[in-house]
Design an enzyme around this catalytic site. Structure first.
Site, PDB file in Angstrom:
ATOM      1  N   ASP A  14       5.896  -8.121  16.031  1.00 42.28           N
ATOM      2  CA  ASP A  14       7.132  -8.908  16.059  1.00 42.28           C
ATOM      3  C   ASP A  14       7.306  -9.844  14.861  1.00 42.28           C
ATOM      4  O   ASP A  14       7.596 -11.042  15.034  1.00 42.28           O
ATOM      5  CB  ASP A  14       7.197  -9.729  17.359  1.00 42.28           C
ATOM      6  CG  ASP A  14       7.199  -8.856  18.612  1.00 42.28           C
ATOM      7  OD1 ASP A  14       7.251  -7.621  18.471  1.00 42.28           O
ATOM      8  OD2 ASP A  14       7.125  -9.414  19.714  1.00 42.28           O
ATOM      9  N   ASP A  54      10.648  -6.828  18.898  1.00 45.35           N
ATOM     10  CA  ASP A  54      11.348  -7.304  20.085  1.00 45.35           C
ATOM     11  C   ASP A  54      12.807  -6.892  19.950  1.00 45.35           C
ATOM     12  O   ASP A  54      13.434  -7.137  18.900  1.00 45.35           O
ATOM     13  CB  ASP A  54      11.224  -8.831  20.154  1.00 45.35           C
ATOM     14  CG  ASP A  54      10.645  -9.318  21.464  1.00 45.35           C
ATOM     15  OD1 ASP A  54       9.999  -8.529  22.167  1.00 45.35           O
ATOM     16  OD2 ASP A  54      10.825 -10.512  21.772  1.00 45.35           O
ATOM     17  N   HIS A  56      15.948  -7.017  22.487  1.00 44.62           N
ATOM     18  CA  HIS A  56      16.482  -7.324  23.810  1.00 44.62           C
ATOM     19  C   HIS A  56      17.986  -7.080  23.906  1.00 44.62           C
ATOM     20  O   HIS A  56      18.738  -7.394  22.969  1.00 44.62           O
ATOM     21  CB  HIS A  56      16.255  -8.798  24.141  1.00 44.62           C
ATOM     22  CG  HIS A  56      14.813  -9.193  24.245  1.00 44.62           C
ATOM     23  ND1 HIS A  56      13.917  -8.546  25.056  1.00 44.62           N
ATOM     24  CD2 HIS A  56      14.119 -10.211  23.649  1.00 44.62           C
ATOM     25  CE1 HIS A  56      12.745  -9.132  24.957  1.00 44.62           C
ATOM     26  NE2 HIS A  56      12.832 -10.138  24.103  1.00 44.62           N
ATOM     27  N   HIS A  60      19.436 -10.189  28.649  1.00 37.39           N
ATOM     28  CA  HIS A  60      18.069  -9.956  29.115  1.00 37.39           C
ATOM     29  C   HIS A  60      17.645 -11.005  30.148  1.00 37.39           C
ATOM     30  O   HIS A  60      17.972 -12.199  30.028  1.00 37.39           O
ATOM     31  CB  HIS A  60      17.093  -9.973  27.935  1.00 37.39           C
ATOM     32  CG  HIS A  60      15.765  -9.384  28.263  1.00 37.39           C
ATOM     33  ND1 HIS A  60      14.667 -10.128  28.569  1.00 37.39           N
ATOM     34  CD2 HIS A  60      15.374  -8.086  28.372  1.00 37.39           C
ATOM     35  CE1 HIS A  60      13.652  -9.338  28.841  1.00 37.39           C
ATOM     36  NE2 HIS A  60      14.053  -8.089  28.723  1.00 37.39           N
ATOM     37  N   HIS A  89      17.039 -14.498  22.024  1.00 34.68           N
ATOM     38  CA  HIS A  89      16.375 -14.177  20.757  1.00 34.68           C
ATOM     39  C   HIS A  89      16.234 -12.670  20.616  1.00 34.68           C
ATOM     40  O   HIS A  89      16.223 -11.932  21.593  1.00 34.68           O
ATOM     41  CB  HIS A  89      14.991 -14.842  20.674  1.00 34.68           C
ATOM     42  CG  HIS A  89      14.010 -14.295  21.673  1.00 34.68           C
ATOM     43  ND1 HIS A  89      14.006 -14.683  23.002  1.00 34.68           N
ATOM     44  CD2 HIS A  89      13.010 -13.375  21.549  1.00 34.68           C
ATOM     45  CE1 HIS A  89      13.047 -14.034  23.650  1.00 34.68           C
ATOM     46  NE2 HIS A  89      12.435 -13.229  22.794  1.00 34.68           N
ATOM     47  N   LYS A 114      10.369  -3.012  21.836  1.00 37.28           N
ATOM     48  CA  LYS A 114       9.967  -3.409  23.186  1.00 37.28           C
ATOM     49  C   LYS A 114      10.930  -4.467  23.725  1.00 37.28           C
ATOM     50  O   LYS A 114      11.685  -5.071  22.976  1.00 37.28           O
ATOM     51  CB  LYS A 114       8.530  -3.927  23.198  1.00 37.28           C
ATOM     52  CG  LYS A 114       8.259  -5.128  22.325  1.00 37.28           C
ATOM     53  CD  LYS A 114       6.764  -5.424  22.257  1.00 37.28           C
ATOM     54  CE  LYS A 114       6.455  -6.692  21.474  1.00 37.28           C
ATOM     55  NZ  LYS A 114       6.939  -7.928  22.087  1.00 37.28           N
ATOM     56  N   CYS A 163       2.787 -12.531  22.514  1.00 39.95           N
ATOM     57  CA  CYS A 163       2.822 -11.091  22.262  1.00 39.95           C
ATOM     58  C   CYS A 163       1.570 -10.570  21.555  1.00 39.95           C
ATOM     59  O   CYS A 163       1.101  -9.467  21.858  1.00 39.95           O
ATOM     60  CB  CYS A 163       4.081 -10.740  21.479  1.00 39.95           C
ATOM     61  SG  CYS A 163       5.589 -11.090  22.414  1.00 39.95           S
TER      62      CYS A 163
END
Length: 208
Positions: A14, A54, A56, A60, A89, A114, A163
């Site tokens: 990330d 990341d 989203h 989310h 984010h 992810k 993470c």
């Protein structure tokens, strides 16, 4: 510099603008990782490199904005598990969600997105967080690495206390030897560093 054995892979977790100063969920000095990680990849010491991203949806379930009356960094129960609520984010397609352009990502063998499912958070590169059925679904990364003959995984990136830590722990559970590039990580909060070191020692994850 000498290349590492072919069965060693690097996971860059990330490395995205939203986790850096000025971003929606900034880690202090998160941007200080861009140059050294870019240099590490440019050395081509790792024959297998995986970058996670990341990614989203805008609604989310981990976002505080989706829970009326709740603020970022409060904790709720989500699917019967503690869930930290985050500022919005790494929203899909946003500038904060891109892999940092200061790194040459063409050296990556795989880019794994992810956190793409609205109802489930996903800290780890290997498994999502607990979902509605109480399980942590696999991302498929462990199988991909095993089929490439990878036996050892080195981790770096953001954030150290979420993470990157979860990815390291799940890599161990998936049967890999794991090493943690401490200086190539930054936390959401330095107050968690003691917890992270204890967790790494408990899991017998080497710090490099």
């Amino acid at each position: 510099m000498t290349a590492l054995p072919a069965d060693v892979a690097l996971l860059v977790i990330d490395l995205q603008p939203d986790f850096m100063p000025g971003g929606a969920l900034a880690c202090e000095d998160g941007d200080a990782l861009v140059s050294p990680i870019a240099d590490l990849l440019a050395e081509r010491r790792y024959r297998t490199v995986v970058a996670t991203q990341d990614w989203h949806p805008a609604d989310h379930a981990s976002f505080a904005s989706q829970h009326p009356g709740k603020l970022p960094f409060e904790t709720i129960l989500l699917h019967a598990q503690p869930q930290t609520l985050w500022p919005n984010h790494c929203v899909q397609g946003s500038q904060g969600a891109v892999l940092h352009p200061g790194v040459d990502w063409t050296v990556a063998n795989l880019i794994l997105r992810k956190g793409t499912r609205r109802e489930v958070d996903s800290y780890s590169a290997f498994r999502e967080n607990h979902g509605p059925d109480g399980t942590r679904p696999a991302t498929g990364l462990a199988g991909w690495l095993h089929e490439r003959g990878i036996r050892e995984v080195h981790v770096c990136g953001l954030a150290r206390d979420y993470c990157v830590l979860w990815s390291a722990q799940d890599a161990m559970k998936a049967g890999f030897r794991v090493k943690f590039h401490w200086e190539l990580t930054r936390p959401v909060t330095e107050a968690n560093d003691g917890m992270v070191r204890e967790a790494l020692a408990k899991a017998k994850i080497a710090v490099i």
